[in-house]
Design a protein around this motif. Structure first.
Motif, PDB file in Angstrom:
ATOM      1  N   HIS A 177      40.407  39.654  35.456  1.00 21.77           N
ATOM      2  CA  HIS A 177      40.194  38.324  34.867  1.00 21.77           C
ATOM      3  C   HIS A 177      38.955  38.285  33.946  1.00 21.77           C
ATOM      4  N   GLU A 191      36.770  34.483  41.431  1.00 22.33           N
ATOM      5  CA  GLU A 191      37.145  35.884  41.638  1.00 22.33           C
ATOM      6  C   GLU A 191      36.597  36.774  40.532  1.00 22.33           C
ATOM      7  N   ASP A 195      34.708  40.324  41.132  1.00 28.23           N
ATOM      8  CA  ASP A 195      35.298  41.553  40.563  1.00 28.23           C
ATOM      9  C   ASP A 195      34.264  42.261  39.685  1.00 28.23           C
ATOM     10  N   HIS A 246      40.224  43.681  41.912  1.00 28.48           N
ATOM     11  CA  HIS A 246      40.567  42.260  42.090  1.00 28.48           C
ATOM     12  C   HIS A 246      40.252  41.805  43.513  1.00 28.48           C
ATOM     13  N   ASN A 247      40.408  40.500  43.703  1.00 31.03           N
ATOM     14  CA  ASN A 247      40.356  39.957  45.054  1.00 31.03           C
ATOM     15  C   ASN A 247      41.515  38.999  45.252  1.00 31.03           C
TER      16      ASN A 247
HETATM   17 ZN   LIG Z   1      42.861  38.962  40.524  1.00 34.44          ZN
END
Ligand SMILES: [Zn+2]
Length: 355
Positions: A177, A191, A195, A246-247
């Motif tokens: 993102h 997030e 990240d 990512h999360n």
């Molecule tokens: Zn993500």
């Protein structure tokens, strides 16, 4: 119609000037040559030539002239009078395959007052923008290159180096993102920021590493490069590994008890390398973080997983929708442990750095 005639005449004039220059090249009278150059450039710009068109003509002329072999491989910029080396700012934006050169006090006349010459073999476009304190030349290339810069007198020589010739291994690290795409946002935490924080810690480890690895990042700030560009960079570099950080969050986005680490891989990778990389990432993450395993997931419906041409792993470190895990993800200790796990996983995959 009148415009067309004008253009034809101007183009013919330009051609004639090139011919004259050609002849002049054989005489060491540089002053005359420079004057002739200005006339030629002005004529061509009037005829609607772009900066790149001008460069292409230069390259053609150079190819016919064996006198300066160096310029057939390199790009040469001339510093305007009164501008020092230190005033010039060169940046290589790998993700956009674009090199920007900021020179103070120049406007578009720079290109005919100080013709930029040399090889444009790797160049697909050149644009120019005038800013408040000078001009920015943007050079778009056909691939990702490292730059070899050399200043000599008033000239800057730029050589485009293929990263493959400079590094034993190449990896691309992608922080998910960014910019106006925050990913999941929970309790004021986005997030994209977690990240990036993990990727920055990973960068620190990679910077310290004495391995001969070229590492390219899709972003190191709060920007959101297109997914296509992120994958294109990895594919164009023929990277050995592509790691995306990512999360996770629940489908509903509501806080829940669901927690743990999962890693996506490309199931259509028949070599099995993507799955192997994902497994190695998962093993290291579980060991370092002590998190719950959510296992491996075929991620072919995710664009970057599907289109990456090398072993790819997209890690979902933890769930932002789990209160306990969210607290951990916010902590620098947890982020550092995660970075270390991912570093170890990549080194294991590349079979380097095994102490
Ligand atoms: Zn993500």
């Amino acid at each position: 119609m009148e415009r067309k005639v004008l253009r034809t005449v101007t183009a013919m004039m330009a051609a004639l000037t090139i011919a004259v220059c050609f002849v002049l090249l054989n005489y060491p009278d540089l002053h005359v040559y420079a004057l002739q150059k200005n006339v030629e450039y002005s004529a061509k710009r009037t005829a609607g030539y772009s900066v790149l068109d001008l460069m292409r003509d230069e390259t053609e002329i150079l190819k016919g002239n064996a006198q300066d072999e160096r310029l057939q491989k390199q790009l040469r910029l001339e510093l305007p009078e009164g501008v020092a080396y230190d005033d010039v700012e060169i940046q290589n934006h790998y993700i956009y395959q674009t090199i920007t050169i900021r020179i103070p006090h120049i406007d578009e006349s720079y290109f005919y007052d100080y013709p930029m010459i040399g090889s444009c073999d790797h160049i697909t476009d050149i644009t120019f923008e005038t800013g408040k304190d000078g001009g920015v030349i943007s050079i778009v290339t056909d691939n990702v290159y490292e730059l070899d810069e050399a200043w000599e007198n008033e000239y800057l020589y730029i050589d485009f180096k293929n990263p493959r010739d400079l590094y034993d291994k190449i990896i691309v690290v992608d922080a998910g993102h960014g910019g106006n795409a925050p990913g999941a946002t929970k309790q004021g935490v986005s997030e994209k920021d977690i990240d990036l924080a993990i990727v920055k810690r990973l960068k620190h480890l990679l910077d310290e590493s004495d391995q001969h690895i070229g590492v390219y990042y899709t972003r190191l700030d709060d920007t959101n490069p297109a997914l296509e560009g992120r994958v294109a960079m990895a594919n164009n570099l023929s990277a050995d590994l592509f790691l995306s950080v990512h999360n996770n969050s629940t489908a509903s986005g509501r806080m829940s008890s669901i927690n743990g680490t999962e890693v996506m891989y490309r199931a259509s990778d028949t070599s099995g390398k993507s799955k192997e990389f994902a497994q190695v990432c998962l093993d290291h993450l579980l060991q370092r973080l002590g998190s719950q395993s959510k296992g491996l997931v075929a991620g072919d419906d995710i664009y970057i997983v599907r289109t990456a041409e090398m072993p790819v792993a997209l890690v979902e470190v933890g769930f932002m929708t789990n209160q306990e895990e969210l607290e951990k993800l916010k902590s620098s200790e947890y982020q550092s442990a995660c970075a270390q796990a991912l570093y170890d996983a990549m080194m294991q995959m590349l079979e380097v750095g095994n102490e």
